[in-house]
Scaffold this motif. Structure first.
Motif, PDB file in Angstrom:
ATOM      1  N   ASP A   1      -4.302  12.136  -0.310  1.00  0.00           N
ATOM      2  CA  ASP A   1      -5.148  11.433  -1.279  1.00  0.00           C
ATOM      3  C   ASP A   1      -5.031   9.920  -1.073  1.00  0.00           C
ATOM      4  N   ALA A   2      -3.800   9.451  -0.808  1.00  0.00           N
ATOM      5  CA  ALA A   2      -3.592   8.025  -0.558  1.00  0.00           C
ATOM      6  C   ALA A   2      -4.278   7.593   0.742  1.00  0.00           C
TER       7      ALA A   2
ATOM      8  N   ASP B   1      -7.006   8.845   1.981  1.00  0.00           N
ATOM      9  CA  ASP B   1      -8.446   8.747   1.690  1.00  0.00           C
ATOM     10  C   ASP B   1      -8.777   7.421   1.013  1.00  0.00           C
ATOM     11  N   ARG B   2      -7.895   6.945   0.150  1.00  0.00           N
ATOM     12  CA  ARG B   2      -8.144   5.698  -0.577  1.00  0.00           C
ATOM     13  C   ARG B   2      -7.953   4.468   0.314  1.00  0.00           C
ATOM     14  N   HIS B   3      -6.930   4.476   1.139  1.00  0.00           N
ATOM     15  CA  HIS B   3      -6.545   3.260   1.860  1.00  0.00           C
ATOM     16  C   HIS B   3      -6.840   3.284   3.364  1.00  0.00           C
TER      17      HIS B   3
ATOM     18  N   PRO C   1      -9.493   5.385   5.284  1.00  0.00           N
ATOM     19  CA  PRO C   1     -10.565   6.382   5.405  1.00  0.00           C
ATOM     20  C   PRO C   1     -10.646   6.976   6.808  1.00  0.00           C
TER      21      PRO C   1
ATOM     22  N   TYR D   1      -0.505  14.577  -2.087  1.00  0.00           N
ATOM     23  CA  TYR D   1      -0.430  13.209  -2.620  1.00  0.00           C
ATOM     24  C   TYR D   1      -0.647  12.189  -1.495  1.00  0.00           C
TER      25      TYR D   1
ATOM     26  N   ILE E   1       0.831  -1.203   0.000  1.00  0.00           N
ATOM     27  CA  ILE E   1       0.000   0.000   0.000  1.00  0.00           C
ATOM     28  C   ILE E   1       0.868   1.257   0.000  1.00  0.00           C
TER      29      ILE E   1
ATOM     30  N   LYS F   1      -6.951  10.988   7.288  1.00  0.00           N
ATOM     31  CA  LYS F   1      -6.539  12.331   6.870  1.00  0.00           C
ATOM     32  C   LYS F   1      -7.077  13.381   7.833  1.00  0.00           C
TER      33      LYS F   1
END
Length: 309
Positions: free
Chosen positions: A240-241, A243-245, A247, A237, A163, A250
Motif C-alpha cells: 500500500d505504501a 502504491d502511494r509513494h 507508483p 501494508y 517516506i 508493487k
C-alpha cells in the motif's frame, strides 16, 4: 482486545503525531529465556516495512494502538533479584523501547534504573533520539557493567527516510546519538536494515550510511543480507505504501518475487562487496556471530547476585 494476567485496561494516550488507544496489560513475565525484554507491543513509528506487523505474531488490535506491559518494572526487578549471575539484558528486538508514549510513561527509564541498581548490563536497540534522555543511566550502567546502544540506519537520504520511516528520528539525528554515545564512552552497534529493492539498495546509499558509521566510531554493523523480508500483514501494508509513494513498484515486486518471504536486492553482490571491504578497512565488526557474541558477553560472568532489599 488482548488479555494477559489481569484484565486489560484501555485508556487514551496522545503522542506527538496522533491520538491513539493504549492497552494496559498486566503481564506474567518480562524476560525471555535469552534475557530479552519488550515493554511495548505495536508501534507509532510508521515504518512502511516493519516485520512486526506480520500476522504470525498474533496482534489482536491495531498495530498503532500500543500495548503496554504496565507492570514491567515490577516484573523485571523480581526477575533480576532471582538471578544468581549478572548478564546482559536486551531490549528493542521486537518493539522500540523509545516510542512516543515512553515520554509520558517512562517505563523504559524505570527498567534501566533497576538494571543499574542490580549491576546488570544492557543492550538497547532503537531508532529514536529519545534515548538521550536516559544517557545518565546508560553511563552509570556502563561504568558498573556494560551498556551497548544499537541504532537502526536504513537510508542516508533524509527525504527518503521521511517516506519509509515517517515518525522516527531522521538519520542525521540518529547519527548524532551515535556520536554522543561514543563521546561518553558507550559502545555502539548499527543495524543496517532493511535494504529495500529498488528503493535504498544503491552503492551511494550504502556508502553514505557506512561513512556515517565510521565517522561515529561504531564498534559493529549488523547486516542481515542485502534485501528485506515480507509476510502476511507486513506485505499488504508495504505494498500500500509503494502504491502511494512509488507508483508501479508493487507490480515489479510481485512479478519478481511473488509471495516469497525473502526479497534479495538485485544489487546484492556489489553491495556485499562494498560492505565487507569497508568494514574490514575501517576495523568495524561485521560478522553476525561476532557481534551477537559481543552483545551477549557480560564482563564478569562469575559474579554472584545477592538480593537488594
Amino acid at each position: 482486545m488482548y488479555f494477559c494476567g489481569k484484565t486489560c485496561i484501555i485508556i487514551t494516550a496522545i503522542n506527538d503525531r496522533n491520538e491513539k488507544t493504549m492497552h494496559e496489560v498486566y503481564a506474567k513475565s518480562i524476560l525471555s529465556p535469552k534475557n530479552g525484554m519488550n515493554i511495548y507491543r505495536g508501534c507509532s513509528h510508521g515504518c512502511i516495512y516493519c516485520d512486526s506487523r506480520s500476522k504470525c505474531y498474533g496482534m489482536t488490535h491495531a498495530f498503532e494502538d500500543i500495548e503496554v506491559k504496565i507492570n514491567a518494572p515490577e516484573l523485571l526487578e523480581r526477575a533480576l533479584r532471582k538471578k544468581k549471575n549478572r548478564c546482559m539484558i536486551g531490549t528493542g528486538a521486537m518493539c522500540d523501547p523509545y516510542l512516543h508514549i515512553e515520554e509520558k510513561l517512562g517505563l523504559t527509564r524505570q527498567c534501566l534504573a533497576i538494571i543499574e541498581r542490580y549491576g546488570f548490563g544492557v543492550s538497547v536497540l532503537t531508532k529514536s533520539s529519545r534515548i538521550l534522555r536516559d544517557l545518565d543511566l546508560l553511563k552509570s550502567i556502563h561504568e558498573k557493567a556494560k551498556a551497548v546502544v544499537q541504532m537502526t540506519l536504513t537510508t542516508y537520504d533524509e527525504d527518503l527516510c521521511r517516506i519509509v520511516e515517517p515518525n522516527v528520528s531522521a538519520t542525521a539525528e540518529r547519527v548524532a546519538v551515535l556520536k554522543t554515545m561514543r563521546a561518553e564512552g558507550i559502545p555502539t552497534v548499527v543495524w543496517l536494515c532493511p535494504i529495500l529493492p529498488y528503493i535504498n539498495d544503491t552503492p551511494e546509499n550504502l556508502l553514505g550510511i557506512l561513512n556515517c558509521c565510521a565517522d561515529a566510531g561504531v564498534k559493529g554493523i549488523l547486516c542481515f543480507g542485502m534485501g528485506m523480508t515480507l509476510r502476511e500483514g507486513d506485505r499488504e501494508y508495504y505494498y500500500d505504501a509503494l502504491d502511494r509513494h512509488f507508483p508501479g513498484l508493487k507490480e515489479k515486486y510481485i512479478s519478481l518475487y511473488g509471495n516469497a518471504y525473502e526479497l534479495p536486492s538485485p544489487n546484492t553482490p556489489r553491495l556485499n562487496e562494498i560492505f565487507r571491504s569497508f568494514c574490514r578497512s575501517h576495523g568495524i565488526m561485521h560478522r553476525q556471530d561476532e557481534i551477537f557474541a559481543y552483545l551477549n558477553e557480560f564482563p564478569d560472568d562469575g559474579f554472584e547476585q545477592t538480593s537488594l532489599l
